[in-house]
Enzyme design. Sequence first.
Site, PDB file in Angstrom:
ATOM      1  N   CYS A  36      22.045 -23.635  35.709  1.00 14.03           N
ATOM      2  CA  CYS A  36      23.311 -24.040  36.309  1.00 14.03           C
ATOM      3  C   CYS A  36      23.085 -25.281  37.148  1.00 14.03           C
ATOM      4  O   CYS A  36      21.960 -25.632  37.469  1.00 14.03           O
ATOM      5  CB  CYS A  36      23.880 -22.934  37.174  1.00 14.03           C
ATOM      6  N   ASP A  47       3.131 -20.878   5.383  1.00 11.93           N
ATOM      7  CA  ASP A  47       4.418 -21.240   4.797  1.00 11.93           C
ATOM      8  C   ASP A  47       4.607 -22.744   4.696  1.00 11.93           C
ATOM      9  O   ASP A  47       5.510 -23.206   4.005  1.00 11.93           O
ATOM     10  CB  ASP A  47       5.570 -20.674   5.647  1.00 11.93           C
ATOM     11  N   ASP A  76      10.363 -15.885   4.283  1.00 11.65           N
ATOM     12  CA  ASP A  76       9.077 -15.318   4.645  1.00 11.65           C
ATOM     13  C   ASP A  76       9.413 -14.060   5.436  1.00 11.65           C
ATOM     14  O   ASP A  76      10.516 -13.923   5.937  1.00 11.65           O
ATOM     15  CB  ASP A  76       8.317 -16.341   5.490  1.00 11.65           C
TER      16      ASP A  76
END
Lengths: 756, 52
Positions: free
Chosen positions: A30, A624, A438
């Site tokens: 904030c 990956d 994956d």
Amino acid sequence: MLMDVDLSGFVRESEDGARRIDFAVDGMTCAACIVEIEQALKKIPGVAQARVNYSNSRLALGWKADDLDPAAAVEQLRQMGYVAHPFELAEAETRDAEHARYLLRCLAVAGFAAMNVMLLSVSVWAGNMSDITPETRDMFHWLSALIALPAAAFAGRPFFASALGALRRGALNMDVPISLGIILALGMSVVETAGHARNAYFDSALMLIFFLLCGRYLEQAMRQRTRAVAGNIAALRSPLAARINHDGSITQMPTARIAAGDVVLVRPGERIPVDGAVIAGQSEIDESIVTGETARRAIGPGADVYAGTMNFAGALRVRARSVGSGSFLDEIERLLEGAASARSRYVGLAERASRIYAPVVHLTALMTAIGWFVFGATLHDSIVIAIAVLIVTCPCALALAVPAVHVVTSGTLFRSGVLLNGPHSVERLAEVDTIVFDKTGTLTLPEPRVANAAEYSSDLIETAARLARSSRHPLARALAHESPAGAPFDGAREEVGAGVVALVDGVEARVGSARFCGLDGAPVGDRADDASTIFFRRGAESAVFRVRQTLRADAATVVAELRAHGYAIEIISGDSGRATAAAAAALGIEAWRGAATPADKVARLEAIKAAGGKPLMVGDGFNDAPALAAAHVSLSPVSAADIAQAAADAVFLGERLAPVARALAVSRLARRLMRQNLTIAVVYNAIAVPLAISGLVTPLIAALAMSGSSLIVTLNALRAGGGASERSGSQAAASQNAPEGSRSSAAGRTGFGAAA
Amino acid sequence: MTILLFLVPIALLLGLTGLVAFVWSLRAGQYDDLDGAATRVLFDDDVAAPPK
């Protein structure tokens, strides 16, 4: 254990001896945080300047020579509940900021010049209708030239440079017709002015520059914002590594400063910061981020370890290795190179449009000039009309058509927690028909979670979670996550390798191993699912928590939603077949494959592409990365390995899978809008060009047509932001990915040997 | 039409003033933190506490 923090590598020194360091700060939620942070830091003696940048959650700290250790500021922030990480502006980001400022300067000059020239032009247009004297008109035209020529030379540079670059490469891009239009319009206007003509096109040329620069700047600003958030996440993710110096002392330093050959200390519950070999210590490590395998591997001296893996059981000394060596990494690297080269040939919608557009426009203009000349017009008139054609075909709408949609789309995606890496990601995403997931870290959460929390009362779980908060052990962290806001108990004491004990409301509570809690022989339930167990006892009550990889909370709904949209969905994982089958069954996915090597994954994606499919790969691990690069388009969660994030086209934030579906939906909408915009531009040209060819276009009509078409295209692009109801809030999502244990900073450094 | 001799330079001067002001604000870093600037205006830290 004495611990120094070495931040010297990040301090920048200016000539007058002032020092400055930049931090990425997590936890600023904030506006009040701005004052809180700045005032607290200014109280530290020696601090000359503390300035928070709220837009990108960064803090600049300045002080005079040598009278301050910036680590004191980090410590102060930590006590206030913020995580500050030293930050080095990436070169790309500095360059981006510089370029944005450059475009803004050009934009300001173009705006100033366009307004003033328009002031003069409107007077001329009005005067041409009434009683302007030729002398006054000439003076106004010369004044316009005086403003327009230097302004266009300054503000048009981004286009001229890009057009020149394209021509040198023997190619045509959108900037070639733009530059040609600007230069011809200005040149002809000067000639006309010298010949005391009634009309000049100075205002059109400047307005063209102004509109196009608006588009360029907005695109740049969006890219810059995305990069800033990505940079913060990268800085906050890379934790400090503990280097063991030659004299045995320990220095905490950013991972990037660790050189090959350095020895680092890795405590239980920490991620291994570098690739290397273990030289001392026994432990178990979770390598799921590397291989997708969820079962832990026992390691000892001599074992190879990879950066990003989680150390579970014991302290390790690891000797760092130079980057990119090691057989597994070499294999990844080789696959990655092959996959990435196939990718760079993609041609975006905008390029395809401009490839057709530029020759057509130039040919039309040429034919117009020849046509008029053949049918008896003077050479001067033929050229004037040809130039009017060039101006009025107005690359404006066409040049804004695709970028405007890009700007709005990446803004929408940014707000829903997706950061785009590449320029064509949106178009590629829109073409996807098959999604390959994956499993580990993608469909499942990157960190293990308590699987059986529902079996116990909320009060018991609250106590256990707050108790576990005092430890950094991975299993304890999973338990602590059950009560995200719970503060650790005062006086909680951690016993090395056993657990945490504290007096809660006069009753002793313990969490840790079975023996530590006096629960030897307690039933632990079904052991078939590779879950680890952590025990809890409070007086006579006891509990056995099972901690394991769990699916992302919304994985099932997102997969169902994607299937309803007609996408084919597959899972291909490096984890064992059994674990993959369980996940596939839970999500109702029929096509799955376990125990896949990185090469298997690439092969599967190539097979889909060979069959005419456009696969989207969603994955997070080292293993990956080649598949991510080989896919038509790819997404990575923000918790992914660096190499995977670099290979992915976009990164999504947060713990939910919803951003994947959202990215696909927004991209489909964006592609539709891009096509609409291109159609609008074509329709506009179909009306304007015949008018120009017939020689009816005056500067007033050109100006109206130009701003009109640009406005329509831009307004249409704004629709890509419609339905952006899902504001997950990138800031909030980003803070979920702060380094683990940021809250439990007071926690002990050692773990307990929970039964696995 | 001699009035133009005043009006045109004045118009240009005003425009130039605006341009110079913009370039100055850009250099001074006023565009670096737009979200922060929007909220900083509400802070009272530059006002001395009123005597009680």
